[in-house]
Design an enzyme around this catalytic site. Structure first.
Site, mmCIF file in Angstrom:
data_model
loop_
_atom_site.group_PDB
_atom_site.id
_atom_site.type_symbol
_atom_site.label_atom_id
_atom_site.label_comp_id
_atom_site.label_asym_id
_atom_site.label_seq_id
_atom_site.Cartn_x
_atom_site.Cartn_y
_atom_site.Cartn_z
ATOM 1 N N ALA A 125 6.807 1.887 0.644
ATOM 2 C CA ALA A 125 7.168 3.266 0.323
ATOM 3 C C ALA A 125 6.198 3.912 -0.673
ATOM 4 C CB ALA A 125 8.594 3.319 -0.217
ATOM 5 N N ARG A 168 -3.963 6.157 -6.085
ATOM 6 C CA ARG A 168 -5.316 5.750 -6.507
ATOM 7 C C ARG A 168 -6.309 5.575 -5.354
ATOM 8 N NH1 ARG A 168 -4.178 0.736 -10.149
ATOM 9 N NH2 ARG A 168 -2.059 0.929 -9.326
ATOM 10 N N GLU A 208 9.299 -8.249 -16.547
ATOM 11 C CA GLU A 208 8.184 -7.341 -16.280
ATOM 12 C C GLU A 208 7.299 -7.192 -17.517
ATOM 13 O OE1 GLU A 208 7.470 -5.823 -13.103
ATOM 14 O OE2 GLU A 208 8.722 -7.592 -12.888
ATOM 15 N N LYS A 235 -26.143 2.988 31.036
ATOM 16 C CA LYS A 235 -24.730 3.402 31.063
ATOM 17 C C LYS A 235 -24.166 3.253 32.460
ATOM 18 C CE LYS A 235 -22.919 6.883 32.437
ATOM 19 N NZ LYS A 235 -22.508 8.206 32.915
ATOM 20 N N ARG A 251 -46.713 13.556 42.507
ATOM 21 C CA ARG A 251 -47.525 14.271 41.523
ATOM 22 C C ARG A 251 -48.624 15.065 42.243
ATOM 23 N NH1 ARG A 251 -49.054 8.366 39.932
ATOM 24 N NH2 ARG A 251 -50.910 8.088 41.204
HETATM 25 C C1 UD1 Z 1 6.163 -5.762 -8.903
HETATM 26 C C2 UD1 Z 1 7.129 -6.777 -9.541
HETATM 27 C C3 UD1 Z 1 6.329 -7.678 -10.458
HETATM 28 C C4 UD1 Z 1 5.205 -8.368 -9.723
HETATM 29 C C5 UD1 Z 1 4.342 -7.322 -9.020
HETATM 30 C C6 UD1 Z 1 3.346 -8.007 -8.101
HETATM 31 C C7 UD1 Z 1 9.267 -5.638 -9.712
HETATM 32 C C8 UD1 Z 1 10.203 -4.930 -10.595
HETATM 33 N N1 UD1 Z 1 8.132 -6.046 -10.256
HETATM 34 O O1 UD1 Z 1 5.676 -4.954 -9.957
HETATM 35 O O2 UD1 Z 1 7.186 -8.656 -11.018
HETATM 36 O O3 UD1 Z 1 4.437 -9.128 -10.617
HETATM 37 O O4 UD1 Z 1 5.138 -6.452 -8.210
HETATM 38 O O5 UD1 Z 1 2.460 -7.049 -7.608
HETATM 39 O O6 UD1 Z 1 9.566 -5.830 -8.548
HETATM 40 N N2 UD1 Z 1 7.909 -0.025 -3.767
HETATM 41 C C9 UD1 Z 1 8.726 0.664 -2.906
HETATM 42 N N3 UD1 Z 1 9.728 1.423 -3.405
HETATM 43 C C10 UD1 Z 1 9.985 1.519 -4.727
HETATM 44 C C11 UD1 Z 1 9.146 0.806 -5.602
HETATM 45 C C12 UD1 Z 1 8.129 0.052 -5.097
HETATM 46 O O7 UD1 Z 1 8.527 0.615 -1.697
HETATM 47 O O8 UD1 Z 1 10.932 2.222 -5.086
HETATM 48 C C13 UD1 Z 1 6.810 -0.842 -3.230
HETATM 49 C C14 UD1 Z 1 5.475 -0.267 -3.648
HETATM 50 O O9 UD1 Z 1 4.957 0.565 -2.620
HETATM 51 C C15 UD1 Z 1 4.614 -1.502 -3.821
HETATM 52 C C16 UD1 Z 1 5.608 -2.603 -4.153
HETATM 53 O O10 UD1 Z 1 6.870 -2.118 -3.797
HETATM 54 O O11 UD1 Z 1 3.977 -1.861 -2.612
HETATM 55 C C17 UD1 Z 1 5.561 -3.003 -5.607
HETATM 56 O O12 UD1 Z 1 5.948 -1.912 -6.386
HETATM 57 P P1 UD1 Z 1 5.326 -1.606 -7.815
HETATM 58 O O13 UD1 Z 1 6.028 -0.484 -8.412
HETATM 59 O O14 UD1 Z 1 3.848 -1.526 -7.693
HETATM 60 O O15 UD1 Z 1 5.711 -2.932 -8.592
HETATM 61 P P2 UD1 Z 1 4.902 -3.575 -9.758
HETATM 62 O O16 UD1 Z 1 5.074 -2.758 -10.960
HETATM 63 O O17 UD1 Z 1 3.524 -3.868 -9.336
#
Ligand code: UD1
Ligand code: CA
Length: 454
Positions: free
Chosen positions: A12, A17, A153, A350, A439
């Site tokens: 999602a 970035r 976290e 071709k 020719r």
């Molecule tokens: C998360 C983990 C962390 C882990 C890290 C590894 C949690 C709370 N933390 O942190 O422990 O070390 O991943 O990369 O789970 N996403 C959704 N919907 C949301 C939120 C996130 O689909 O509402 C998806 C994001 O697109 C992403 C993934 O979940 O692909 C991880 O989400 P992100 O917010 O990046 O988690 P981190 O802070 O990296």
């Protein structure tokens, strides 16, 4: 114990970035989108796959075009726990839920098999990795018996916890019934005010469950992609792993760091590929075939003992045994180059068949042509196949000799063993064994003088 495995792929995130109009999970690595890679693996280990999408949902679904996927919308991104919860109504209690990420493309089947196996025995299994620099990740908290107690976290860690280098990859396999229960109990009492998936671990520990863990040694398997630099880094890893596998199977690569295969390549024995070759789609090589530097080869079947010389571009073609192509040749779709035929420099072919042993050695365009065996095409010969509206066919029969700088105006047939004088424009069929010339006679203008500058 259940063999019913539900994959939940979190996808999602917006991927700000990337600075791209495409959703992050549609960025491509090798020949597939990031999500495409995850789906490819997920389908191998899961009975059913759910993708939780948010931004660019329609674009993601249309591009992925996988009818077997259950697409689940997460309207607002309230955290990883909330994301997983969106899929749970579609998941049977007596199954295992495997949580994957649409932006973590290089996870291996064998690792997921281990994790699922652990979940089948222990109900909750977590994939972790030990990093030199754990900054940003959730830390794995273990007790003195080395048992996992919680994930904290980065933003919620105290000073001591920040020193822990074992981190949560986010990938986990959990008994679905328990997962539903723990997700229902999540709250947002944390530094980010989100529903953390990671909090289910503490809940499970409170429930007297043992948290099984699989620790991967391959950082790349659990590496996420947030920007173009990380995407490029994982592309390199993917290509290097693939090259290593090919070499193990006997392919000679002059420099595995300068070889890219974005598709599937199969090969016989003693094939060698020089530097900066790009393979796309489905390419097969017979035995003892060589590809020189800087070639691009797509969806092509290449036989035994073939030489593809430098800087050639080949697409949707068939190249027969012993043929030689290039340097600087362009072989376009539906070209069929016969056994021991030669296509030389600056030649474009071709939708044409080139018979056994025929030679088109220099500077020619051969299109919509059926060429027999042992034909010799001189330098700069053009098959004029297009009148501005329609395409026409050229037939050149066995043993014909077409002199240099000749235009063959299609539709036309050059008979067996016929000869065309150099510099001709041939508009009518030439019978077998005859010489055709078009020719005009050479004249000498005896009183002509070069102009002199005034
Ligand atoms: C998360 C983990 C962390 C882990 C890290 C590894 C949690 C709370 N933390 O942190 O422990 O070390 O991943 O990369 O789970 N996403 C959704 N919907 C949301 C939120 C996130 O689909 O509402 C998806 C994001 O697109 C992403 C993934 O979940 O692909 C991880 O989400 P992100 O917010 O990046 O988690 P981190 O802070 O990296
Ligand atoms: Ca992340």
């Amino acid at each position: 114990m259940t063999n019913n495995i539900h994959g939940i792929i979190l996808a999602a995130g917006k991927g700000t970035r990337m600075n791209s109009s495409k959703p992050k999970v549609l960025q491509t690595l090798s020949d597939k989108s990031l999500l495409g890679h995850v789906l490819y693996i997920a389908h191998q280990v899961c009975n059913k796959v759910h993708v939780v999408y948010g931004f660019g949902g329609e674009q993601v679904q249309n591009t992925i075009n996988d009818d077997s996927v259950n697409w689940v919308e997460q309207k607002q991104q309230l955290g990883t726990g909330h994301a997983v919860a969106q899929a749970m109504p579609h998941i049977k209690d007596d199954s295992i839920s495997l949580v994957l990420y649409g932006d973590v493309p290089l996870i291996k089947k064998s690792t997921l098999d281990d994790l699922i196996n652990q979940a089948q025995q222990n109900e909750v299994a977590l994939l972790s990795v030990v990093l030199d620099n754990p900054t940003g990740y959730g830390r794995i908290i273990r007790n003195s018996e080395d048992q996992i107690q919680a994930i904290v976290e980065q933003k919620d860690c105290d000073k001591e916890q920040l020193k822990i280098r074992e981190v949560n990859t986010g990938i986990m396999a959990v008994n679905s019934n328990l997962l539903k229960k723990y997700l229902d109990g999540l709250d947002t009492n944390n530094a980010q005010g989100e529903l953390y998936l990671t909090d289910i671990i503490e809940a499970a520990v409170g429930d007297k469950k043992t948290i099984a863990s699989v620790i991967t040694n391959n950082e790349y398997e659990v590496a996420g992609v947030n920007d173009k630099a990380q995407l490029a880094e994982l592309e390199r890893t993917f290509q290097q792993n693939q090259a290593a596998e090919f070499m193990q199977q006997g392919l000679g690569l002059k420099d595995p760091a300068r070889f890219d295969c974005r598709g599937s390549l199969s090969f016989g024995q003693d094939c060698e590929i020089d530097v900066n070759v790009v393979i796309e789609g489905k390419v097969t090589l017979g035995n003892n075939t060589n590809i020189a530097p800087n070639c691009i080869i797509k969806n092509t079947q290449i036989g035994n003992n073939v030489s593809i010389l430098p800087n050639s571009v080949i697409e949707d073609a068939v190249i027969g045994d012993g043929a030689s192509i290039g340097p600087f040749a362009r072989i376009r779709p539906e070209a069929n180059i016969g056994e021991n035929a030669k296509i030389g420099n600056f030649v474009e072919v071709k939708k044409s068949t080139i018979g056994k042993g025929s030679k088109v050695s220099h500077l020619s365009y051969i299109g919509d042509t059926t060429m027999g065996e042992n034909v010799n095409i001189g330098a700069g010969v053009i098959t004029c196949n297009y009148d501005g509206a329609n395409k026409y066919q050229t037939t050149i029969e066995d043993g014909a000799f077409v002199g240099s700088d000749t235009q063959l105006i299609a539709p036309i047939t050059i008979g067996k063993n016929a000869t065309i004088g150099a510099g001709s424009t041939i508009t009518k069929d030439v019978p077998a064994d005859q010489l055709a010339l078009s020719r005009s006679k050479q004249v000498i203008m005896s009183n002509w003088k070069r102009p002199i500058k005034k």
